[in-house]
Write an enzyme that holds these catalytic residues in place. Sequence first.
Site, PDB file in Angstrom:
ATOM      1  N   HIS A 183       0.848  -1.203   0.000  1.00 17.10           N
ATOM      2  CA  HIS A 183       0.000   0.000   0.000  1.00 17.10           C
ATOM      3  C   HIS A 183       0.877   1.245   0.000  1.00 17.10           C
ATOM      4  O   HIS A 183       0.780   2.103   0.877  1.00 17.10           O
ATOM      5  CB  HIS A 183      -0.938   0.010   1.220  1.00 17.10           C
ATOM      6  CG  HIS A 183      -2.033  -0.991   1.135  1.00 17.10           C
ATOM      7  ND1 HIS A 183      -2.719  -1.440   2.249  1.00 17.10           N
ATOM      8  CD2 HIS A 183      -2.584  -1.659   0.077  1.00 17.10           C
ATOM      9  CE1 HIS A 183      -3.622  -2.328   1.875  1.00 17.10           C
ATOM     10  NE2 HIS A 183      -3.558  -2.474   0.559  1.00 17.10           N
ATOM     11  N   HIS A 193     -11.597  -8.910  -6.707  1.00 17.10           N
ATOM     12  CA  HIS A 193     -11.244  -7.606  -6.142  1.00 17.10           C
ATOM     13  C   HIS A 193     -10.327  -6.913  -7.143  1.00 17.10           C
ATOM     14  O   HIS A 193      -9.445  -7.546  -7.726  1.00 17.10           O
ATOM     15  CB  HIS A 193     -10.553  -7.839  -4.794  1.00 17.10           C
ATOM     16  CG  HIS A 193      -9.994  -6.651  -4.108  1.00 17.10           C
ATOM     17  ND1 HIS A 193     -10.493  -5.372  -4.256  1.00 17.10           N
ATOM     18  CD2 HIS A 193      -8.962  -6.530  -3.233  1.00 17.10           C
ATOM     19  CE1 HIS A 193      -9.795  -4.543  -3.504  1.00 17.10           C
ATOM     20  NE2 HIS A 193      -8.849  -5.218  -2.885  1.00 17.10           N
ATOM     21  N   GLU A 215      -8.061  -4.405  -6.787  1.00 18.27           N
ATOM     22  CA  GLU A 215      -6.778  -3.818  -6.386  1.00 18.27           C
ATOM     23  C   GLU A 215      -5.636  -4.456  -7.178  1.00 18.27           C
ATOM     24  O   GLU A 215      -5.686  -5.635  -7.521  1.00 18.27           O
ATOM     25  CB  GLU A 215      -6.578  -4.024  -4.875  1.00 18.27           C
ATOM     26  CG  GLU A 215      -5.645  -3.031  -4.233  1.00 18.27           C
ATOM     27  CD  GLU A 215      -5.692  -3.109  -2.710  1.00 18.27           C
ATOM     28  OE1 GLU A 215      -4.976  -2.328  -2.061  1.00 18.27           O
ATOM     29  OE2 GLU A 215      -6.436  -3.950  -2.156  1.00 18.27           O
ATOM     30  N   ASP A 273      -2.747  -5.616  -6.713  1.00 17.15           N
ATOM     31  CA  ASP A 273      -2.022  -6.815  -6.298  1.00 17.15           C
ATOM     32  C   ASP A 273      -2.786  -8.079  -6.667  1.00 17.15           C
ATOM     33  O   ASP A 273      -2.222  -9.176  -6.639  1.00 17.15           O
ATOM     34  CB  ASP A 273      -1.715  -6.790  -4.798  1.00 17.15           C
ATOM     35  CG  ASP A 273      -2.939  -6.506  -3.949  1.00 17.15           C
ATOM     36  OD1 ASP A 273      -3.720  -5.611  -4.306  1.00 17.15           O
ATOM     37  OD2 ASP A 273      -3.111  -7.156  -2.896  1.00 17.15           O
ATOM     38  N   HIS A 307     -11.670  -5.690   1.820  1.00 18.73           N
ATOM     39  CA  HIS A 307     -11.637  -4.379   2.444  1.00 18.73           C
ATOM     40  C   HIS A 307     -11.888  -3.232   1.477  1.00 18.73           C
ATOM     41  O   HIS A 307     -11.647  -2.065   1.794  1.00 18.73           O
ATOM     42  CB  HIS A 307     -10.297  -4.181   3.157  1.00 18.73           C
ATOM     43  CG  HIS A 307      -9.113  -4.102   2.241  1.00 18.73           C
ATOM     44  ND1 HIS A 307      -8.356  -2.952   2.133  1.00 18.73           N
ATOM     45  CD2 HIS A 307      -8.578  -4.983   1.376  1.00 18.73           C
ATOM     46  CE1 HIS A 307      -7.380  -3.157   1.280  1.00 18.73           C
ATOM     47  NE2 HIS A 307      -7.494  -4.376   0.804  1.00 18.73           N
ATOM     48  N   ASP A 336      -9.024 -11.026   0.022  1.00 18.16           N
ATOM     49  CA  ASP A 336      -8.201 -10.453   1.094  1.00 18.16           C
ATOM     50  C   ASP A 336      -8.592 -10.953   2.484  1.00 18.16           C
ATOM     51  O   ASP A 336      -7.756 -10.992   3.388  1.00 18.16           O
ATOM     52  CB  ASP A 336      -8.288  -8.919   1.069  1.00 18.16           C
ATOM     53  CG  ASP A 336      -7.318  -8.305   0.078  1.00 18.16           C
ATOM     54  OD1 ASP A 336      -6.232  -8.883  -0.122  1.00 18.16           O
ATOM     55  OD2 ASP A 336      -7.631  -7.256  -0.508  1.00 18.16           O
ATOM     56  N   TYR A 370      -2.399  -8.042  10.091  1.00 17.11           N
ATOM     57  CA  TYR A 370      -3.188  -7.722   8.900  1.00 17.11           C
ATOM     58  C   TYR A 370      -4.559  -7.199   9.302  1.00 17.11           C
ATOM     59  O   TYR A 370      -5.035  -6.173   8.790  1.00 17.11           O
ATOM     60  CB  TYR A 370      -3.309  -8.982   8.048  1.00 17.11           C
ATOM     61  CG  TYR A 370      -3.894  -8.779   6.674  1.00 17.11           C
ATOM     62  CD1 TYR A 370      -3.069  -8.550   5.582  1.00 17.11           C
ATOM     63  CD2 TYR A 370      -5.266  -8.845   6.459  1.00 17.11           C
ATOM     64  CE1 TYR A 370      -3.595  -8.375   4.311  1.00 17.11           C
ATOM     65  CE2 TYR A 370      -5.801  -8.682   5.195  1.00 17.11           C
ATOM     66  CZ  TYR A 370      -4.963  -8.441   4.124  1.00 17.11           C
ATOM     67  OH  TYR A 370      -5.498  -8.273   2.877  1.00 17.11           O
ATOM     68  N   HIS A 429      -3.586 -13.707  -0.247  1.00 17.14           N
ATOM     69  CA  HIS A 429      -2.225 -13.518   0.261  1.00 17.14           C
ATOM     70  C   HIS A 429      -1.947 -14.565   1.328  1.00 17.14           C
ATOM     71  O   HIS A 429      -2.806 -14.875   2.142  1.00 17.14           O
ATOM     72  CB  HIS A 429      -2.050 -12.131   0.901  1.00 17.14           C
ATOM     73  CG  HIS A 429      -2.223 -10.977  -0.033  1.00 17.14           C
ATOM     74  ND1 HIS A 429      -1.391 -10.756  -1.100  1.00 17.14           N
ATOM     75  CD2 HIS A 429      -3.133  -9.980  -0.055  1.00 17.14           C
ATOM     76  CE1 HIS A 429      -1.783  -9.667  -1.741  1.00 17.14           C
ATOM     77  NE2 HIS A 429      -2.846  -9.183  -1.128  1.00 17.14           N
TER      78      HIS A 429
END
Length: 397
Positions: A23, A79, A81, A83, A145, A164, A192, A225
Site C-alpha cells: 500500500h 477484487h 486492487e 495486487d 476491504h 483479502d 493484517y 495472500h
Amino acid sequence: MSFAITDSVSWVGKIDWDLQKFHGEEYSTFKGTSYNAYLVRDEKTVLIDSVYRPYAAEFVENLKKTVDLDEIDYVVALHGEVDHSGALPELMKEIPDVPVYCSPQCVKSLKGQYHVDWNFVTVKTGDTLNIGKRTLSFISAPMLHWPDSMFCYMDVDNVLFSNDAFGHHLASDQMFNDLVDPCELMQQCIKYYANILTPFSALVERKIEEVVALDLPVDYIMPSHGVIWRDNPLQIVEKYMLWAQDYQERQVTVFYDSMWENTRLMAEAVAEGVRGERPDVAVKVMHAARRDKNEIITEIFKSAAVAAGCSTINKGILSGMTGVLEMIKGLGFKNKSAAAFGSYGWSGESVKILEDWLSESGFEIAAEGLKVNWTPDGEGLEECRKLGAELARKVSV
C-alpha cells in the site's frame, strides 16, 4: 511455479520473497507475501484472480506452462486492487473475449485503473456459475476491504476463495497453514486485521454471520495472500469474529517519541506503574519514530489501554507521533482507554494535543494528562508511575 491443491484446483500465483512495503509505504511486509491466483478445472476452466502488476508478464508465461490459455473459459476477479488484478491486462490481450466475472464495483475499478472494456459479467450474492460437476457461488463482501470485494464458494471440493479476507502477508514455500510456524502465521494474521480491517469490523462480523448461516461445508479457505487454510480452516474465521468485537487483551501499550530522552524516562516509568499495579498485565513500550508503525498499531489493537507520550516542538508534537496518531484515527479503535504524557522546556503544548487526538479517535481519556518540565526527577517519575497504575486499573481482570 504452480502446484495442485485438490484434484480440481491449482495454485498459479507468485511468491514475493523480497516485498518489504505494501500500500505504497503504509504497510510493512517484513516476511514478504504471496499473490495467490487459482486455476479451477472441471468441464470448464476458470482462473480466479491474478498477481501484482510488476509480475504480469511472468505470470502469463508461467500460466501458459500450466494450461493452454485458449482453454480458459472464465476469469473471476474477486477484487480490483492491483495486487490481485495487475496481470489481467497482460492476460486479456491473449484471451480478449473470455468473460470476466466480478462485482459491479469491480468493473468500475478495473475500467478506472486499466481503461479497458472487457467482456464483463457482473454478479452478486446468490449468483452462481456452473462449471460441470462443480458450481461457483458468489458472495458480495463490500469493504472487506474495498467496496468491490467478493468471496467465491465452490462445492464438491468445499473451497472458499476469500480474496483479502482471512489472508496475511507471509512468503513461504510451505503453502499450507499446517506446514508453517503457527505463531508466526497468527502474528501476521492479527497484524493484517489490526492495520487493514479494523475500521470494517462491524461489516466483518455481519458478513461472517451471513456466510455461516448458509451452512456450507468448508474444507479449504484460499485467500489472496499468504498460506492456504486446510487444517481446521475455520480457525481463522473464529479469530476474525473475536477480533471484530472490540478486541482487547490484558495489555497496556506505551508509545512515545522523545527529543532528549526525557519523555523516554517518563514512558518507562509509566510502564513500571502498570507492572507495579497489575503484574498480570503485559506492557509494551514502543518508540514511535524508531519502531515499525504497523507493529505499534498491532500492539495498540491488542491493548485495553494505551499511554501516548511526546515532547513539545514548535508548539506541536514530533512527526514520529503524528504518523502513528493519524493511523489510529483512521482505524477507529473502540473500547480502549488512554492517557497522555510528555516533557517540555518552555511551552508544553504536546500533552493537550495528544489528549485531543486520542479523544477524537474514540479513546476514553482515563486520567489527566501529565506534563513534566525538563528532565523528570524522583517526584516526576513517581507521577508517571501513578499514571501507569491508573491505566492498569482500566484493564479487565
